[in-house]
Scaffold this motif. Structure first.
Motif, short mmCIF file in Angstrom:
data_model
loop_
_atom_site.label_atom_id
_atom_site.label_comp_id
_atom_site.label_asym_id
_atom_site.label_seq_id
_atom_site.Cartn_x
_atom_site.Cartn_y
_atom_site.Cartn_z
N UNK A 48 -24.67 -27.04 -4.15
CA UNK A 48 -23.61 -26.05 -3.96
C UNK A 48 -22.54 -26.06 -5.05
N UNK A 49 -22.27 -27.18 -5.65
CA UNK A 49 -21.20 -27.27 -6.65
C UNK A 49 -21.75 -27.12 -8.06
N UNK A 50 -20.92 -26.56 -8.91
CA UNK A 50 -21.27 -26.47 -10.33
C UNK A 50 -21.13 -27.87 -10.95
N UNK A 51 -21.83 -28.10 -12.06
CA UNK A 51 -21.76 -29.42 -12.70
C UNK A 51 -20.34 -29.86 -13.04
N UNK A 52 -19.50 -28.94 -13.45
CA UNK A 52 -18.13 -29.32 -13.80
C UNK A 52 -17.39 -29.83 -12.56
N UNK A 53 -17.64 -29.24 -11.40
CA UNK A 53 -17.01 -29.69 -10.17
C UNK A 53 -17.53 -31.06 -9.78
N UNK A 54 -18.84 -31.28 -9.93
CA UNK A 54 -19.41 -32.60 -9.61
C UNK A 54 -18.82 -33.67 -10.53
N UNK A 55 -18.63 -33.33 -11.80
CA UNK A 55 -18.03 -34.28 -12.74
C UNK A 55 -16.59 -34.59 -12.35
N UNK A 56 -15.84 -33.57 -11.98
CA UNK A 56 -14.45 -33.78 -11.58
C UNK A 56 -14.37 -34.65 -10.32
N UNK A 57 -15.26 -34.42 -9.38
CA UNK A 57 -15.30 -35.26 -8.17
C UNK A 57 -15.64 -36.70 -8.53
N UNK A 58 -16.58 -36.87 -9.45
CA UNK A 58 -16.94 -38.23 -9.90
C UNK A 58 -15.72 -38.91 -10.51
N UNK A 59 -15.01 -38.20 -11.37
CA UNK A 59 -13.85 -38.80 -12.04
C UNK A 59 -12.75 -39.14 -11.04
N UNK B 146 -25.34 -42.54 -17.82
CA UNK B 146 -25.36 -42.87 -16.39
C UNK B 146 -24.53 -41.87 -15.60
N UNK B 147 -23.38 -41.52 -16.15
CA UNK B 147 -22.53 -40.53 -15.49
C UNK B 147 -23.26 -39.18 -15.45
N UNK B 148 -23.88 -38.81 -16.55
CA UNK B 148 -24.62 -37.54 -16.60
C UNK B 148 -25.72 -37.53 -15.55
N UNK C 270 -23.96 -39.96 1.16
CA UNK C 270 -25.18 -39.49 0.48
C UNK C 270 -25.45 -38.03 0.81
N UNK C 271 -25.25 -37.63 2.06
CA UNK C 271 -25.46 -36.23 2.43
C UNK C 271 -24.49 -35.32 1.68
N UNK C 272 -23.24 -35.75 1.53
CA UNK C 272 -22.27 -34.96 0.78
C UNK C 272 -22.67 -34.83 -0.68
N UNK C 273 -23.18 -35.92 -1.26
CA UNK C 273 -23.61 -35.88 -2.65
C UNK C 273 -24.81 -34.95 -2.84
N UNK C 274 -25.75 -35.00 -1.91
CA UNK C 274 -26.92 -34.13 -2.00
C UNK C 274 -26.50 -32.67 -1.86
N UNK C 275 -25.64 -32.38 -0.89
CA UNK C 275 -25.16 -31.01 -0.71
C UNK C 275 -24.43 -30.53 -1.97
N UNK C 276 -23.66 -31.41 -2.58
CA UNK C 276 -22.93 -31.07 -3.79
C UNK C 276 -23.88 -30.68 -4.92
N UNK C 277 -25.02 -31.34 -5.00
CA UNK C 277 -26.00 -31.02 -6.06
C UNK C 277 -26.49 -29.57 -5.93
#
Length: 87
Positions: A41-52, A66-68, A32-39
Motif C-alpha cells: 500500500x505504501x510508496x517506497x519513499x513512505x516505507x523508507x521514511x517509516x524505516x528511518x 540492507x536498508x534497500x 510483520x503484518x503491518x510491514x507486509x501491508x506497507x509493501x
C-alpha cells in the motif's frame, strides 16, 4: 536465541511465562503484518521514511543495501529516494 526445549522450560518454570510468550509473539505478528501491508500500500519513499523513524539509530551503522532490501527497492532506487528527500 533460544531453543524450543529451553522455551518450553521457560513456559513451565516462570510464572506467567506462557502469557509473556503469547504477548511477545502477538507484537511480532502485528508488526510483520503491518510491514507486509506497507509493501503493498505504501510508496517506497513512505516505507523508507517509516524505516528511518523507527530505526534511525541503526541506519548509520548498516549497509545501505540492507536498508534497500528492507524497504523493498534496489540500492540504486534507495539512493535516488534519499537524494530527493535531502533536497
Amino acid at each position: 536465541m533460544i531453543s524450543y526445549d529451553d522455551l518450553q522450560k521457560f513456559y513451565q518454570e516462570v510464572r506467567y511465562g506462557e502469557r509473556f510468550g503469547r504477548l511477545a509473539i502477538e507484537q511480532v505478528f502485528t508488526t510483520v503484518l503491518q510491514q507486509i501491508a506497507s509493501m503493498y500500500t505504501d510508496k517506497p519513499v513512505v516505507r523508507y521514511q517509516k524505516f528511518m523513524q523507527a530505526y534511525f539509530d541503526i541506519s548509520q551503522r548498516i549497509p545501505q543495501y540492507y536498508i534497500a532490501s528492507y524497504v523493498g527497492v534496489k540500492p540504486q532506487s534507495l539512493s535516488r529516494i534519499r537524494k530527493r528527500l535531502v533536497l
